[in-house]
Design a protein around this motif. Sequence first.
Motif, PDB file in Angstrom:
ATOM      1  N   ALA A   1       0.231  -5.295  -8.002  1.00  0.00           N
ATOM      2  CA  ALA A   1      -1.218  -5.040  -7.942  1.00  0.00           C
ATOM      3  C   ALA A   1      -1.576  -3.677  -8.539  1.00  0.00           C
ATOM      4  N   ASP A   2      -2.834  -3.593  -9.015  1.00  0.00           N
ATOM      5  CA  ASP A   2      -3.366  -2.300  -9.478  1.00  0.00           C
ATOM      6  C   ASP A   2      -3.743  -1.425  -8.292  1.00  0.00           C
ATOM      7  N   ARG A   3      -4.025  -2.103  -7.158  1.00  0.00           N
ATOM      8  CA  ARG A   3      -4.526  -1.353  -6.001  1.00  0.00           C
ATOM      9  C   ARG A   3      -4.146  -2.113  -4.728  1.00  0.00           C
ATOM     10  N   ILE A   4      -3.709  -1.375  -3.730  1.00  0.00           N
ATOM     11  CA  ILE A   4      -3.390  -2.003  -2.437  1.00  0.00           C
ATOM     12  C   ILE A   4      -4.105  -1.244  -1.330  1.00  0.00           C
ATOM     13  N   ILE A   5      -4.764  -2.003  -0.448  1.00  0.00           N
ATOM     14  CA  ILE A   5      -5.468  -1.397   0.690  1.00  0.00           C
ATOM     15  C   ILE A   5      -4.651  -1.679   1.945  1.00  0.00           C
ATOM     16  N   MET A   6      -4.318  -0.625   2.681  1.00  0.00           N
ATOM     17  CA  MET A   6      -3.498  -0.776   3.897  1.00  0.00           C
ATOM     18  C   MET A   6      -4.280  -0.254   5.095  1.00  0.00           C
ATOM     19  N   ASN A   7      -5.103  -1.099   5.687  1.00  0.00           N
ATOM     20  CA  ASN A   7      -5.931  -0.668   6.820  1.00  0.00           C
ATOM     21  C   ASN A   7      -5.410  -1.277   8.132  1.00  0.00           C
ATOM     22  N   LEU A   8      -4.276  -0.732   8.567  1.00  0.00           N
ATOM     23  CA  LEU A   8      -3.707  -1.111   9.876  1.00  0.00           C
ATOM     24  C   LEU A   8      -3.296   0.206  10.545  1.00  0.00           C
ATOM     25  N   PRO A   9      -4.287   0.988  10.987  1.00  0.00           N
ATOM     26  CA  PRO A   9      -4.072   2.420  11.260  1.00  0.00           C
ATOM     27  C   PRO A   9      -2.999   2.782  12.281  1.00  0.00           C
ATOM     28  N   HIS A  10      -2.629   1.840  13.172  1.00  0.00           N
ATOM     29  CA  HIS A  10      -1.575   2.183  14.138  1.00  0.00           C
ATOM     30  C   HIS A  10      -0.189   1.849  13.600  1.00  0.00           C
ATOM     31  N   GLU A  11      -0.120   1.017  12.557  1.00  0.00           N
ATOM     32  CA  GLU A  11       1.194   0.523  12.127  1.00  0.00           C
ATOM     33  C   GLU A  11       1.425   0.543  10.624  1.00  0.00           C
ATOM     34  N   SER A  12       0.496   1.139   9.887  1.00  0.00           N
ATOM     35  CA  SER A  12       0.598   1.076   8.421  1.00  0.00           C
ATOM     36  C   SER A  12       1.962   1.537   7.913  1.00  0.00           C
ATOM     37  N   ARG A  13       2.498   2.583   8.546  1.00  0.00           N
ATOM     38  CA  ARG A  13       3.749   3.189   8.050  1.00  0.00           C
ATOM     39  C   ARG A  13       4.865   2.160   7.902  1.00  0.00           C
ATOM     40  N   LYS A  14       4.877   1.192   8.851  1.00  0.00           N
ATOM     41  CA  LYS A  14       5.912   0.158   8.873  1.00  0.00           C
ATOM     42  C   LYS A  14       5.953  -0.640   7.556  1.00  0.00           C
ATOM     43  N   TYR A  15       4.806  -0.737   6.897  1.00  0.00           N
ATOM     44  CA  TYR A  15       4.688  -1.607   5.716  1.00  0.00           C
ATOM     45  C   TYR A  15       4.629  -0.817   4.404  1.00  0.00           C
ATOM     46  N   LEU A  16       4.806   0.504   4.493  1.00  0.00           N
ATOM     47  CA  LEU A  16       4.567   1.352   3.320  1.00  0.00           C
ATOM     48  C   LEU A  16       5.519   1.055   2.149  1.00  0.00           C
ATOM     49  N   GLU A  17       6.828   0.987   2.419  1.00  0.00           N
ATOM     50  CA  GLU A  17       7.793   0.738   1.322  1.00  0.00           C
ATOM     51  C   GLU A  17       7.504  -0.589   0.646  1.00  0.00           C
ATOM     52  N   LEU A  18       7.170  -1.600   1.487  1.00  0.00           N
ATOM     53  CA  LEU A  18       6.863  -2.935   0.977  1.00  0.00           C
ATOM     54  C   LEU A  18       5.671  -2.878   0.018  1.00  0.00           C
ATOM     55  N   ALA A  19       4.644  -2.141   0.424  1.00  0.00           N
ATOM     56  CA  ALA A  19       3.433  -2.025  -0.402  1.00  0.00           C
ATOM     57  C   ALA A  19       3.754  -1.292  -1.705  1.00  0.00           C
ATOM     58  N   ILE A  20       4.491  -0.199  -1.603  1.00  0.00           N
ATOM     59  CA  ILE A  20       4.811   0.567  -2.819  1.00  0.00           C
ATOM     60  C   ILE A  20       5.580  -0.320  -3.800  1.00  0.00           C
ATOM     61  N   GLY A  21       6.449  -1.156  -3.257  1.00  0.00           N
ATOM     62  CA  GLY A  21       7.231  -2.074  -4.104  1.00  0.00           C
ATOM     63  C   GLY A  21       6.361  -3.051  -4.876  1.00  0.00           C
ATOM     64  N   LYS A  22       5.136  -3.295  -4.417  1.00  0.00           N
ATOM     65  CA  LYS A  22       4.229  -4.254  -5.073  1.00  0.00           C
ATOM     66  C   LYS A  22       3.183  -3.557  -5.933  1.00  0.00           C
ATOM     67  N   LEU A  23       3.254  -2.227  -5.990  1.00  0.00           N
ATOM     68  CA  LEU A  23       2.218  -1.469  -6.695  1.00  0.00           C
ATOM     69  C   LEU A  23       2.657  -1.212  -8.136  1.00  0.00           C
ATOM     70  N   LYS A  24       1.758  -1.524  -9.086  1.00  0.00           N
ATOM     71  CA  LYS A  24       2.069  -1.261 -10.500  1.00  0.00           C
ATOM     72  C   LYS A  24       2.231   0.241 -10.717  1.00  0.00           C
ATOM     73  N   ASP A  25       2.895   0.598 -11.807  1.00  0.00           N
ATOM     74  CA  ASP A  25       2.954   2.005 -12.186  1.00  0.00           C
ATOM     75  C   ASP A  25       1.517   2.489 -12.398  1.00  0.00           C
ATOM     76  N   ASN A  26       1.185   3.623 -11.892  1.00  0.00           N
ATOM     77  CA  ASN A  26      -0.185   4.166 -11.908  1.00  0.00           C
ATOM     78  C   ASN A  26      -1.164   3.388 -11.010  1.00  0.00           C
ATOM     79  N   GLY A  27      -0.623   2.477 -10.228  1.00  0.00           N
ATOM     80  CA  GLY A  27      -1.469   1.758  -9.260  1.00  0.00           C
ATOM     81  C   GLY A  27      -1.883   2.697  -8.130  1.00  0.00           C
ATOM     82  N   ILE A  28      -2.952   2.301  -7.449  1.00  0.00           N
ATOM     83  CA  ILE A  28      -3.529   3.158  -6.396  1.00  0.00           C
ATOM     84  C   ILE A  28      -3.325   2.509  -5.029  1.00  0.00           C
ATOM     85  N   ILE A  29      -3.015   3.344  -4.055  1.00  0.00           N
ATOM     86  CA  ILE A  29      -2.890   2.840  -2.687  1.00  0.00           C
ATOM     87  C   ILE A  29      -3.936   3.548  -1.815  1.00  0.00           C
ATOM     88  N   HIS A  30      -4.625   2.753  -0.974  1.00  0.00           N
ATOM     89  CA  HIS A  30      -5.543   3.330   0.021  1.00  0.00           C
ATOM     90  C   HIS A  30      -4.890   3.098   1.369  1.00  0.00           C
TER      91      HIS A  30
END
Length: 318
Positions: free
Chosen positions: A238-267
Amino acid sequence: MKEHLKVSKKDAQVVIQDLRKRSLVDDQSQVQRDMDYVYIPLKESFKSDSYEIIVMESIPSKTKHFPKLAGGAFDLIGDIAITKIREPERAISLANSLMETHPNIRSVYLDRGITGEFRLRDLGLLSGEAKTETMYRENGVQFKLDVSRVYFSPRLATERMLVSKEIREGEKIIDMFAGIGAFSLNIARVQKADITAIDSNPEAIRYMKESMALNRLLGIIHPVCGDASQKISELDDADRIIMNLPHESRKYLELAIGKLKDNGIIHYYEILDMEGIEERMEEFRDFGLTVLKKREVHGYSSTLTMYSLTAINNKSKL
Ligand code: SAM
């Protein structure tokens, strides 16, 4: 002593609204209640064929005791107000005051806490109708939702507007913990983006689909029901990933980064103290993310804050 209109409970809301329109309600006095009737204080005498007018002791309105509370003491979602005030007397007093002074509020609930994977509120009715489904409008987007069956917070409305303004045409976006699609619909209303909105709560997905049908959207939303950690592996980067699970987001961070394109944005959203957010930003750098923006979305407790981090993926440059 003052004249009050004695109205059955089931008629009260409609009658109060009607009297207010005609400026006949005395807003300096409280609407009083017993088991069967509601007593509406009258500003001036008038003849009613349908209801009895009785003279009784008036109680000064508490509204003026809440001027400071009013902004932060409750959330308004459509015609439903939700408060977290724990002291029963203050909560009931606020609820009655809200019902008296805001004709558009139909129900006031006490939020006894948010629990479980679906982040559902445990609600107790304080005043008004026992209904939990409502229509809510935010940044020009219409939503339908049930406040007891899905998670929703109006406190992120500004954040969702800020994010939606950053989107460029044609972006591929993953909204990992989408709820009723609040971020996704805000984005799709203003931009031709392709958004996959994942949530594990089937009710959230059902309301997301209903809200999609209520709005004229430029973007395309693909609602997906299931666990984001599994569903994300089936998606393209993806060009952009939104992670709005404020008590547990950290658990999913590596997974999200793995799906983020180079120069992609994470919120990324997380509830942390001041030290915690510094550590998290350090960690982002170690993962090859450059933090572009840190924002305090809202306070959570005396020491904790809900933060948003906007970061760009530079991991190929590590
Ligand atoms: N982003 C939404 C908004 O702005 O209204 C609300 C997000 S709410 C804080 C978190 C959502 O994540 C809930 O709707 C919950 O059902 C969902 N959820 C929790 N764990 C999940 C998981 N492992 N996979 C997908 N959704 C999940």
